[in-house]
Design an enzyme around this catalytic site. Structure first.
Site, mmCIF file in Angstrom:
data_model
loop_
_atom_site.group_PDB
_atom_site.id
_atom_site.type_symbol
_atom_site.label_atom_id
_atom_site.label_comp_id
_atom_site.label_asym_id
_atom_site.label_seq_id
_atom_site.Cartn_x
_atom_site.Cartn_y
_atom_site.Cartn_z
ATOM 1 N N CYS A 91 54.676 -19.264 -26.855
ATOM 2 C CA CYS A 91 55.921 -19.507 -27.458
ATOM 3 C C CYS A 91 55.699 -20.522 -28.379
ATOM 4 O O CYS A 91 55.219 -20.788 -29.462
ATOM 5 C CB CYS A 91 57.464 -19.987 -26.463
ATOM 6 N N HIS A 200 57.639 -14.525 -24.303
ATOM 7 C CA HIS A 200 56.653 -15.447 -22.470
ATOM 8 C C HIS A 200 56.196 -14.231 -22.068
ATOM 9 O O HIS A 200 57.607 -13.279 -21.042
ATOM 10 C CB HIS A 200 57.913 -16.009 -21.791
ATOM 11 N N GLU A 202 54.665 -14.710 -18.763
ATOM 12 C CA GLU A 202 54.910 -15.089 -17.722
ATOM 13 C C GLU A 202 56.433 -14.639 -16.818
ATOM 14 O O GLU A 202 56.359 -14.714 -16.085
ATOM 15 C CB GLU A 202 54.529 -16.529 -17.890
#
Length: 219
Positions: A91, A200, A202
């Site tokens: 990001c 992202h 994650e």
């Protein structure tokens, strides 16, 4: 030079750089699930010594650069890359790798690992928030097995042009693109030891987990 073989069962070490920005705990858990031993720290030597360094980032470009410089993160990134040591930016942790960022008319110098400017997306609706597909180049290691998946984005700014020209003197980076509201922007880069994603991983479910496993497997 070939890296020495890792003993059976030994997991590579990853430092998630703690410089006051990013969804740190979720990043740590995701990289642990991807197969690494993870330490969350701002310690310079630990960040230099780890097999991999993950640079997160959430919020404003200028604030992230201030936090990064406060822990000498820009130096850490530069030294690791000079030695061919893997770095993954996520990001705003990707955005700060470019030469500069412009937000609200304010220009901030970035790490300048890649030339170019991070600027506001020119789309009818900003921020770009939610799941989106990406345009993956042939030969990608990062996206292997997840080329056609969707990933989670949340950002108002991005690199809308890719400006690094190698003229075949070095291997050209693999650049992945995405589109929002008719505006194209860089979604990911694979450039030797330096990889990065605007989205992202994650927060991207199984697809993001596959990407992190692919990165950890290279360490």
């Amino acid at each position: 030079m070939t890296a020495p073989a890792r003993p059976d069962g030994e997991r590579p070490t990853v430092v998630v750089l703690d410089y006051g920005s990013g969804n740190l705990r979720s990043a740590v858990r995701a990289v642990e699930r991807a197969g690494a031993e993870v330490v969350l720290t701002a310690d310079k030597q630990a960040a230099l010594d780890a097999d991999g360094l993950l640079v997160p980032g959430v919020g404003a470009f200028a604030a992230c650069m201030d936090g990064l410089r406060a822990v000498k993160g820009d130096e850490i990134i530069g030294r690791r890359l000079a030695g061919g040591r893997p770095v993954l930016g996520i990001c705003v942790g990707m955005q700060i790798l470019f030469g500069r960022g412009i937000e609200h008319g304010v220009e901030t110098v970035g790490c300048d690992e890649w030339p170019g400017t991070v600027e506001r997306l020119e789309a009818p609706v900003v921020p770009h928030m939610g799941w989106n597909t990406v345009e993956v180049p042939e030969g990608s290691t990062l996206f292997a097995g997840a080329e056609n998946e969707r990933f989670y984005f949340v950002h108002s700014y991005g690199a809308r042009r890719w400006e690094l020209v190698t003229n075949d003197r070095t291997r050209a980076p693999l650049v992945t693109w995405a589109e929002h509201g008719g505006d194209r922007f860089v979604a990911a880069v694979e450039n030797g030891p330096l990889w990065a994603t605007q989205f992202h991983p994650e927060k991207s479910g199984d697809a993001g987990a596959a990407l992190l496993r692919n990165w950890v497997a290279t360490l």
